[in-house]
Design a protein around this motif. Sequence first.
Motif, PDB file in Angstrom:
ATOM      1  N   TYR A  25     -55.552 -78.744 -69.552  1.00 47.23           N
ATOM      2  CA  TYR A  25     -55.648 -78.130 -68.227  1.00 47.23           C
ATOM      3  C   TYR A  25     -56.636 -78.921 -67.376  1.00 47.23           C
ATOM      4  CZ  TYR A  25     -53.632 -74.024 -70.584  1.00 47.23           C
ATOM      5  OH  TYR A  25     -52.824 -73.174 -71.308  1.00 47.23           O
ATOM      6  N   LEU A  26     -56.466 -78.781 -66.067  1.00 41.68           N
ATOM      7  CA  LEU A  26     -57.380 -79.373 -65.107  1.00 41.68           C
ATOM      8  C   LEU A  26     -57.731 -78.317 -64.081  1.00 41.68           C
ATOM      9  CD1 LEU A  26     -58.237 -82.398 -65.236  1.00 41.68           C
ATOM     10  CD2 LEU A  26     -56.774 -82.793 -63.255  1.00 41.68           C
ATOM     11  N   ILE A  27     -59.005 -78.233 -63.735  1.00 42.09           N
ATOM     12  CA  ILE A  27     -59.441 -77.375 -62.630  1.00 42.09           C
ATOM     13  C   ILE A  27     -59.846 -78.287 -61.485  1.00 42.09           C
ATOM     14  CG2 ILE A  27     -61.062 -75.609 -61.857  1.00 42.09           C
ATOM     15  CD1 ILE A  27     -61.398 -74.726 -64.742  1.00 42.09           C
ATOM     16  N   ASP A  28     -59.040 -78.306 -60.442  1.00 39.65           N
ATOM     17  CA  ASP A  28     -59.246 -79.144 -59.259  1.00 39.65           C
ATOM     18  C   ASP A  28     -59.140 -80.625 -59.593  1.00 39.65           C
ATOM     19  OD1 ASP A  28     -59.529 -77.056 -57.479  1.00 39.65           O
ATOM     20  OD2 ASP A  28     -61.702 -76.908 -57.753  1.00 39.65           O
ATOM     21  N   GLY A  29     -59.164 -81.417 -58.551  1.00 43.85           N
ATOM     22  CA  GLY A  29     -59.122 -82.867 -58.692  1.00 43.85           C
ATOM     23  C   GLY A  29     -59.112 -83.504 -57.323  1.00 43.85           C
TER      24      GLY A  29
END
Length: 792
Positions: free
Chosen positions: A544-548
């Motif tokens: 998962y990624l939170i923002d970028g």
Amino acid sequence: MRNRPLCSVCLLWIFLIAGIVWFGGEKAEAYFSPSDLETCVEDREEVLVSGTVWKKEFTENRQTYYLTNVSIHIHGRSLRESKIILYRKTNSKKQTENEIFCGNKVKVTGKLRYFDRARNPGNFDQRAYYRRQKIHASVWIDKVLKNRGKQEQWRERIWRLREHWKEMLIRQLGKEKGGVLTAMLLGDRSAMDPEIKELYQVNGIAHILAISGLHLSFLGTGFYQFLRKKSGSYPLGCAGGILALSLYVLLVGKSVSVMRAFIMFLFRVGADAAGRKYDSPTALAVAAACVLIGQPLYLKDAGFWMSFGAVLAMLLILPVFVELPFQNVWAGLSTQILLLPIILMAYFEISLLSLALNLLVIPLLTILLMMAVLASFLWLVFWQESVLLLKGCGWILAIYEKSCDLALMFPGARVTTGKPDLWQCMLYYLIVGGVLLWIKKRKKTDDMKEDKIGKTVVKDCRKNPDRQKKLRGNVIRVGRKKAGRAERKSDRKSRWAAVLGTGIVTATAVLTIPQNLFSGVQVTMLDVGQGDCIFIRTPDRRAYLIDGGSSDVKNAGKYRIEPYLKSQGIHKLDAVFVTHGDEDHIGAIEEMLKRRKMGVRIVRLIFPPQSVWDEKLFRLAETGQGCGAKICIIEKEKQLLEKSGKEIFRIVCLGPDTGQKMEPGNEASMVLAMEYQKRRFLFTGDVEGAGEETLTQELKEHYQNVQWDFLKAAHHGSKNSTKETFLESVYPKYTLVSSGRNNRYGHPHKETLKRLEKYGSRLYGTASSGAVTIRVNGRKAWLTQTLGACYY
């Protein structure tokens, strides 16, 4: 090695240097590349620089000058440097008034800039790259004070010839194909389309862009053989070949691959001239020793290993397949076997179709180079014929591009394994080396047995030559022995192939071990400059990624986020949480969506409720749908849950509260809580104002007795967020801050730092530490920093 004393001495030198470089760490780098400059001058300080121009490069946006014999004057001191780079913005008027030639002695003022280290695992280390060239800093020119001295006519003429050649290729073939051919012929990739360069790289044919042995042997050997046949003189042929190759080396520059090919060519023509046998292992060892004498730190350069490894594969591995048909296939396979760990350490992935593509690319490359060089020589005399030849080059380059595009369409064409550790690479080579030695030993033993059987049969046939019946029987026996020998030879080949295949599969599996050893949770706050990006790997191996996004780093998705993900063995993201629509939180996500073919694929985007969307979030959702990503919405108190026995991994949405009236943006930022093995993380996006007040109330009502281990500070540590009332309900043990170095906002603000210190939270930030990684497994947790133990 008894018959190769020179080779033995060179190998001993190489092993000695390798031990110092690989196990000496930072001390070894400082020893081989000393610099008082880094200890005496701060980054971005105004300095006075003088030196001699030995090389220059021009692009559309800037002019680059390489200086030698450099003196840097600051604070009443004069510091000596071997080399430095000067940059100047392209300005036709200024260039005409104060043109700088190769050989000029110049004196300029400007701000000194140091090169960046890799701020995330897997990122390009600019500092290490330039250290290998003995360059420690660069200066952007503010003013040219002096520009005097005689220009070195031969350097200037070579530079102008190079520029005219480059302009001609681009003018006739267009910027895209002309840039590719310029990289192949001149080693200049400045005009090459970055997308084409990456397309070649991910398909495993980027080696054709480097000036290699094929280029130099084509030119040098061509001149050598032509002059030798026409004159009948070996010395004259050698002199002509060496002269032609020396001029070409001056034109393209002294890269590792060029120097390797040039030194090996000298050994070849020298052996012919002296009437001696050319010994490839000795030539290769001497070439490696000469390159490392100039700069031992090349041992940490992937280009060095790929250049020398490709030749080494022909010497060590290809002889195993010498009796098999389709030698081109086995030559390519030999190279892939030897270079696999190096490719994975440099690029973290490999193309399964690269071997097939190279079978098409390499034969066409010889034709391409022949046509390109011939067209370049004929340009001034036979213009029309030259244009036709260049069009033919364009057709071949079009075949390359179409083949690469087609290869990417196959499922599983690219395999992302992650970056192997050094011990894995060593174990890989031990396994492959052991298998090859076993095959070689068995082959020698079986050949000795066959020779013994053959000698026995011949001796038996010669005992009674007068007896026709006996002779006929011996002939039959000889035929049977030959048939049995052929059958046994076929069986041996099958057995060797099975052993070799098993060994390579086992060794390859070793290279992918580290990405699967850790079974807990991994959280990494990536350094994307002034922005936010948090990576999470779950116990079930979901990513998962939170923002970028980033407001001060261009193409943060391509150069900061994707290399990190690939180094971790991630080829797709199961979900990306989008907290709100600011560019420094979503810019890289949009970039990655558009790069799905060659980058990391995003499966789904998770947004806050649509009532708090702004125009940028609507646009991102539309882009995501167009790029094949699923669009999901998560509301307050909804959660993602993973269960594995007694282990529970949970991500819960704590905001925004759609029942409260909030403006889209920071106030309505998504807030996520993560729990695993009694360790709790709080990711707050940019929440502030009414959003933080609502969150604080939520924490007091439902999470009153919860101990938060890790807090991601909201809004990059701004004084307008992370207020005392919020900290009273959180009391985090550790606080993570994502902000850019020397950012114009002054994040993190001193007021925020004082509040966190008051509540006993230990602070880690990307501005000083680079990426910060937290691993949780069982009751244990580890925190590591890319740039060492640096915190506020």
